[in-house]
Design a protein around this motif. Structure first.
Motif, mmCIF file in Angstrom:
data_model
loop_
_atom_site.group_PDB
_atom_site.id
_atom_site.type_symbol
_atom_site.label_atom_id
_atom_site.label_comp_id
_atom_site.label_asym_id
_atom_site.label_seq_id
_atom_site.Cartn_x
_atom_site.Cartn_y
_atom_site.Cartn_z
ATOM 1 N N ALA A 150 0.821 -1.206 0.000
ATOM 2 C CA ALA A 150 0.000 0.000 0.000
ATOM 3 C C ALA A 150 0.856 1.257 0.000
ATOM 4 O O ALA A 150 0.556 2.236 -0.699
ATOM 5 C CB ALA A 150 -0.951 -0.008 1.203
ATOM 6 N N GLN A 151 1.936 1.279 0.776
ATOM 7 C CA GLN A 151 2.811 2.450 0.821
ATOM 8 C C GLN A 151 3.598 2.607 -0.471
ATOM 9 O O GLN A 151 3.895 3.723 -0.896
ATOM 10 C CB GLN A 151 3.764 2.328 2.014
ATOM 11 C CG GLN A 151 3.070 2.389 3.362
ATOM 12 C CD GLN A 151 4.017 2.127 4.515
ATOM 13 O OE1 GLN A 151 5.147 1.663 4.334
ATOM 14 N NE2 GLN A 151 3.564 2.408 5.731
ATOM 15 N N ALA A 152 3.897 1.500 -1.141
ATOM 16 C CA ALA A 152 4.721 1.560 -2.346
ATOM 17 C C ALA A 152 3.971 2.156 -3.523
ATOM 18 O O ALA A 152 4.478 3.046 -4.214
ATOM 19 C CB ALA A 152 5.226 0.162 -2.699
ATOM 20 N N VAL A 153 2.746 1.682 -3.775
ATOM 21 C CA VAL A 153 2.061 2.076 -5.011
ATOM 22 C C VAL A 153 1.499 3.488 -4.948
ATOM 23 O O VAL A 153 0.925 3.960 -5.930
ATOM 24 C CB VAL A 153 0.956 1.068 -5.391
ATOM 25 C CG1 VAL A 153 1.542 -0.299 -5.678
ATOM 26 C CG2 VAL A 153 -0.106 0.992 -4.312
ATOM 27 N N GLN A 154 1.664 4.179 -3.817
ATOM 28 C CA GLN A 154 1.333 5.597 -3.808
ATOM 29 C C GLN A 154 2.182 6.357 -4.819
ATOM 30 O O GLN A 154 1.791 7.425 -5.280
ATOM 31 C CB GLN A 154 1.566 6.186 -2.410
ATOM 32 C CG GLN A 154 0.627 5.659 -1.343
ATOM 33 C CD GLN A 154 0.906 6.300 -0.005
ATOM 34 O OE1 GLN A 154 0.842 7.512 0.161
ATOM 35 N NE2 GLN A 154 1.237 5.483 0.983
ATOM 36 N N TYR A 155 3.351 5.795 -5.162
ATOM 37 C CA TYR A 155 4.237 6.452 -6.114
ATOM 38 C C TYR A 155 4.018 5.961 -7.546
ATOM 39 O O TYR A 155 4.892 6.097 -8.390
ATOM 40 C CB TYR A 155 5.693 6.268 -5.679
ATOM 41 C CG TYR A 155 6.077 7.268 -4.618
ATOM 42 C CD1 TYR A 155 6.541 8.530 -4.961
ATOM 43 C CD2 TYR A 155 5.915 6.982 -3.268
ATOM 44 C CE1 TYR A 155 6.871 9.465 -3.995
ATOM 45 C CE2 TYR A 155 6.232 7.914 -2.294
ATOM 46 C CZ TYR A 155 6.715 9.154 -2.666
ATOM 47 O OH TYR A 155 7.019 10.096 -1.701
ATOM 48 N N SER A 156 2.837 5.433 -7.808
ATOM 49 C CA SER A 156 2.457 5.083 -9.165
ATOM 50 C C SER A 156 1.278 5.955 -9.582
ATOM 51 O O SER A 156 0.497 6.407 -8.739
ATOM 52 C CB SER A 156 2.070 3.600 -9.253
ATOM 53 O OG SER A 156 1.761 3.239 -10.578
ATOM 54 N N THR A 157 1.151 6.223 -10.861
ATOM 55 C CA THR A 157 0.090 7.100 -11.351
ATOM 56 C C THR A 157 -1.202 6.335 -11.567
ATOM 57 O O THR A 157 -1.216 5.132 -11.849
ATOM 58 C CB THR A 157 0.502 7.767 -12.671
ATOM 59 O OG1 THR A 157 0.855 6.739 -13.609
ATOM 60 C CG2 THR A 157 1.697 8.678 -12.465
ATOM 61 N N ASN A 158 -2.316 7.076 -11.420
ATOM 62 C CA ASN A 158 -3.669 6.553 -11.679
ATOM 63 C C ASN A 158 -3.979 5.301 -10.868
ATOM 64 O O ASN A 158 -4.603 4.353 -11.358
ATOM 65 C CB ASN A 158 -3.870 6.271 -13.172
ATOM 66 C CG ASN A 158 -4.252 7.514 -13.950
ATOM 67 O OD1 ASN A 158 -4.738 8.488 -13.379
ATOM 68 N ND2 ASN A 158 -4.039 7.493 -15.254
ATOM 69 N N ILE A 159 -3.567 5.307 -9.595
ATOM 70 C CA ILE A 159 -3.917 4.207 -8.712
ATOM 71 C C ILE A 159 -4.378 4.788 -7.383
ATOM 72 O O ILE A 159 -3.766 5.717 -6.858
ATOM 73 C CB ILE A 159 -2.742 3.225 -8.530
ATOM 74 C CG1 ILE A 159 -3.201 1.968 -7.777
ATOM 75 C CG2 ILE A 159 -1.558 3.879 -7.864
ATOM 76 C CD1 ILE A 159 -2.208 0.833 -7.853
ATOM 77 N N ASN A 160 -5.499 4.282 -6.865
ATOM 78 C CA ASN A 160 -6.067 4.740 -5.601
ATOM 79 C C ASN A 160 -6.598 3.542 -4.837
ATOM 80 O O ASN A 160 -7.009 2.534 -5.426
ATOM 81 C CB ASN A 160 -7.222 5.722 -5.831
ATOM 82 C CG ASN A 160 -6.761 7.026 -6.434
ATOM 83 O OD1 ASN A 160 -6.196 7.874 -5.772
ATOM 84 N ND2 ASN A 160 -6.997 7.191 -7.736
ATOM 85 N N PHE A 161 -6.621 3.676 -3.515
ATOM 86 C CA PHE A 161 -7.121 2.589 -2.681
ATOM 87 C C PHE A 161 -8.599 2.793 -2.350
ATOM 88 O O PHE A 161 -9.058 3.916 -2.178
ATOM 89 C CB PHE A 161 -6.308 2.462 -1.393
ATOM 90 C CG PHE A 161 -4.999 1.784 -1.607
ATOM 91 C CD1 PHE A 161 -4.907 0.414 -1.560
ATOM 92 C CD2 PHE A 161 -3.861 2.524 -1.899
ATOM 93 C CE1 PHE A 161 -3.699 -0.219 -1.788
ATOM 94 C CE2 PHE A 161 -2.664 1.902 -2.123
ATOM 95 C CZ PHE A 161 -2.576 0.528 -2.066
#
Length: 795
Positions: A98-109
């Motif tokens: 969860a903490q990692a993919v915050q640095y990817s675009t167009n992705i939300n939890f």
């Protein structure tokens, strides 16, 4: 916060732990550790099906296997792919997915602190894979080599996948002729205690073993929310001869947590809105799980993968056979939000504490909710067989590589969920509502106590009788075949194509279980099944405008079986299908120092299982249980722009901007999904940036500093429009936010082959209080500010 240790009673760890423990012991006792010097480059020739992350420079990754199974340059693939490599994960302080993919675009939890509930390109994605395989076990950075976000449909490779995209985690692999060990200790705010080790052992010239271990404990910065996790991971490689190899990968772990997904305060008006509308009434320091302070989740998990690879005909044909199995045993104690409801018989006035409204006033006739606490036992097992081949075809107008094969998933994926209602009398009869027996007493309100939210009375530990009440069993059989042809046309190879097809034959079943009279015996009460046969397609093209700039185009389809999702008539829903068109540009300089990609996409999805908010189910059917969904169609248009650079050997950076505007194209206002409205749980704009600079000369040599930010625009939690005069129409939104992360550290050599690194990470540096996840039934806060100190020794 203290948790009971699992000890020898952990069934899965007792069964599988000795296998990995033996591998760990062999690694620690191996004499090769002291005999072979360290080397930064792997000595073995990696097979066609493996990507080598050791050749990444800074945050720059140039190759992937996530499209087509075979190792190919990113710039020669028509899809938008964002790679978060190990160096970036370490610098941003990401400890989990969860903490990692915050640095990817167009992705939300869609659920705070959850691994597998997120949106990609604005559409719900449950497509979470590890090494191309569906897993039912959690992941952690201690065993992760890189995370690859494949935007858009990729069902030709992954089979069961949502239209928005796929997240594929690549785990660490053993390397021949290398001996390297890293031990790291981390501490920080909220009683964070974390220790990891990672060791690669050369077992002679043709075998290698890599073992990693984890202990992690933290209180998570929220009232009554925390986690303890332990894991042991191993990867073994045997290069039998230059054309034959065996690789075995496995992990055994334990995860104990108090889950956090939001708070249960209600909106300011008396309408039956989504519970998400209530979040934000209280400051973040009072945020607590809607499941309450006494909720617990205990998880034992295990997985293994064994792969046999053989190269034939002078390496023109590479064949790989893979067997994988993952399983978990989970025991949970919680009270699901809005489990049951009735209607208020009298008006109730509002109440507040310290200026924050805790119980809003409501009128007679308003739907009101109760929570019955329960115990949940869940056993899951997933087995997978895959045979694939990569065949270098004769040159016919260009170079061609054909990847083909098939996979089989047997029907041994039972999910057995038993529920014990705590509020029952010894004879099994209900004891009544938690908050009283009258409808006016049943509002699930909270009070502030001891720095957090608590229920008006303690709910757990009253010695009430427990009895199995309900459950379900899932079954799934999948047989699939696939083929993908990658072609470089002409003598210069400027024009490339990637064409793939896949056929899936899937049978899904669901049996609902109920108690047999006043006993603990469970019987099947209802059965549902769905048999689907679906073709997936992918057609892409790349044209080299210049040696550094490629023009890309891609068309693809997706397929996702709606296992355990029921329509309003309680029939098992057929698969969700999607298709996408995307066009873009990809650039990579000859020295691999700079790369950039821009992609515009236009995708549609049909037969999507849209969750119906509990208040709307009550208004429609008079009951919110069992959960039901409606089939909807939607479209999403937008773009991704990502940039990675190494301006100098000491400076690396990564940045991205994304936009997605998902719209509901079917009109379902009676269920809260009116046509033309934005999908819930979406932030249309995302932006990320992170950079690090190493000082390599002078008195500050060895010092490194870094920093970056994450931006999310306004969050659309949901739109309530029920065509019901008793329920007001309202668009629920939460404001956008920007969080900042910083890094500083110092690294120096202790000896010729050893290095000590001291590191400080400050995540959410300005303690921004923000909503990170929303769904039609709840919402949750993001992480609070956290300061972490790490010490790592590499030798």
């Amino acid at each position: 916060m203290s948790y009971p240790l699992p000890g020898p009673s952990s069934r899965l760890l007792r069964a599988r732990g000795p296998v990995l423990s033996a591998l760990l012991l062999a690694s620690l006792l191996s004499p090769a550790l002291a005999q072979t010097p360290n080397t930064s480059e792997p000595a073995e020739q990696l097979p066609t099906f493996t990507v080598d992350s050791t050749r990444d420079v800074g945050y720059q990754a140039t190759n992937t296997t996530s499209v087509g199974y075979i190792n190919r340059p990113l710039k020669d693939l028509p899809q938008s792919i964002g790679i978060l490599n190990q160096e970036l994960l370490r610098d941003v302080g990401a400890l989990d997915f969860a903490q990692a993919v915050q640095y990817s675009t167009n992705i939300n939890f869609q659920i705070a602190n959850a691994d597998t509930n997120f949106t990609i390109r604005g559409l719900t994605s449950r497509s979470f894979f590890v090494n191309f395989l569906t897993r039912v076990t959690p992941t952690d950075s201690y065993m992760t080599e890189r995370i690859e976000v494949v935007h858009g449909p990729a069902s030709v490779i992954y089979g069961q996948q949502d239209a928005g995209g796929v997240v594929n985690t690549i785990t660490k692999i053993a390397h021949l002729k290398q001996n390297r060990t890293t031990v790291e200790l981390t501490g920080g705010d909220y009683d964070l205690r974390r220790g990891t080790f990672d060791t690669n052992i050369a077992l002679g010239d043709h075998q290698a073993l890599r073992v990693a271990g984890l202990y992690h404990s933290t209180e998570d910065g929220r009232a009554y929310a925390g986690i303890e996790r332990r894991g042991l991971y191993a990867d073994y490689l045997w290069q039998i001869n230059p054309t034959t190899s065996i690789r075995i990968t496995g992990e055994s772990g334990y995860d104990h947590r108090t889950p956090f997904t939001g708070i249960i305060t209600l909106p300011l008006n008396s309408s039956a809105q989504s519970a998400a509308a209530a979040v934000g009434l209280l400051p973040q320091k009072y945020a607590q799980s809607i499941y309450g302070p006494d909720a617990q989740s205990n998880l034992d998990y295990f997985f293994y993968t064994a792969a046999f690879t053989k190269a034939l005909f002078n390496d023109r044909l590479n064949v790989q056979f893979t067997v994988s199995e993952s399983m978990r045993n989970r025991n949970q104690r919680w009270g699901p939000a809005m489990k049951s409801a009735s209607y208020a018989t009298a008006a109730v006035g509002p109440s507040s504490i310290n200026g924050y409204q805790i119980t809003p006033g409501y009128a007679a006739g308003t739907p009101i909710f109760t929570q019955n606490w329960q115990l949940v036992g869940l056993d899951e097992r997933f087995r997978f067989y895959r045979l694939q081949a990569a065949w270098e075809l004769p040159e016919l107008g260009g170079k061609h590589m054909l990847t083909f094969g098939g996979n089989y998933q047997p029907n041994d994926y039972p999910t057995y969920n038993t529920v014990s209602w705590l509020y029952r009398n010894p004879d099994g009869s209900p004891r009544g509502a938690i908050f009283g027996t009258s409808a006016a007493d049943r509002m699930p309100y909270t009070v502030i106590m001891d720095g957090g939210l608590r229920y008006p009375q303690q709910l757990i530990g009253n010695g009430l009788y427990e009895r199995k009440a309900s459950g379900f069993q899932l079954g799934q059989i999948v047989k699939a075949g696939f083929a993908m042809l990658a072609s470089d046309w002409g003598h210069d190879g400027r024009f490339k194509t990637l064409i793939g097809f896949r056929y899936d034959d899937m049978y899904n079943s669901n049996d609902t279980l109920g108690a047999s009279g006043n006993t603990d015996n469970m019987i099947i009460t209802t059965s549902a099944a769905d048999h689907a046969k679906v073709w997936s397609k992918s057609i892409g093209a790349i044209y080299a405008l210049t040696p550094t700039l490629n023009l890309t185009a891609n068309y693809g389809t997706s397929l996702w079986p709606n296992v355990n999702r029921f329509d309003i008539n309680l029939n098992l829903m057929p698969p969700t299908e999607g298709e996408s068109y995307e066009f873009g540009l990809k650039a990579l300089t000859p020295d691999n120092r700079y790369s950039a990609s821009f992609t515009y996409f236009d995708l549609t999805q049909k037969n999507s299982a849209l969750s119906v908010a509990a208040p709307l189910l009550i208004a429609q059917f008079g009951s919110s249980t069992p959960a039901r969904a409606v089939a909807g169609a939607m479209e999403s248009k937008g773009y991704e722009l990502e940039f990675t650079a190494n301006p100098t050997p000491a400076w690396t950076l990564r940045a991205g901007v994304g936009f997605a505007d998902p719209k509901i194209t079917t009109d379902l206002p009676q269920f809260g999904y009116p046509g033309g409205k934005t999908m819930p749980g979406v932030t249309k704009y995302t932006g990320t940036f992170f950079t690090r600079y190493n000082f390599t000369t002078g008195p500050v040599r060895g010092l490194f500093v870094g920093g970056g930010f994450n931006y999310r625009s306004e969050n659309y939690a949901g739109y309530v429009d029920t065509n019901n005069d008793n329920i007001a129409e309202q668009q629920v939104t939460f404001p956008g936010y920007t969080t900042f992360d910083f890094l500083a550290g110092y690294s120096f050599r202790l000896a010729r082959h050893s290095r000590l690194t001291l590191r400080i990470n400050l995540r959410n540096a300005f303690d921004k209080s923000y909503i990170v996840a929303t769904d039609v039934n709840f919402a949750g806060y993001g992480d609070r500010r956290q300061l972490m100190f790490s010490t790592s020794l590499e030798f």
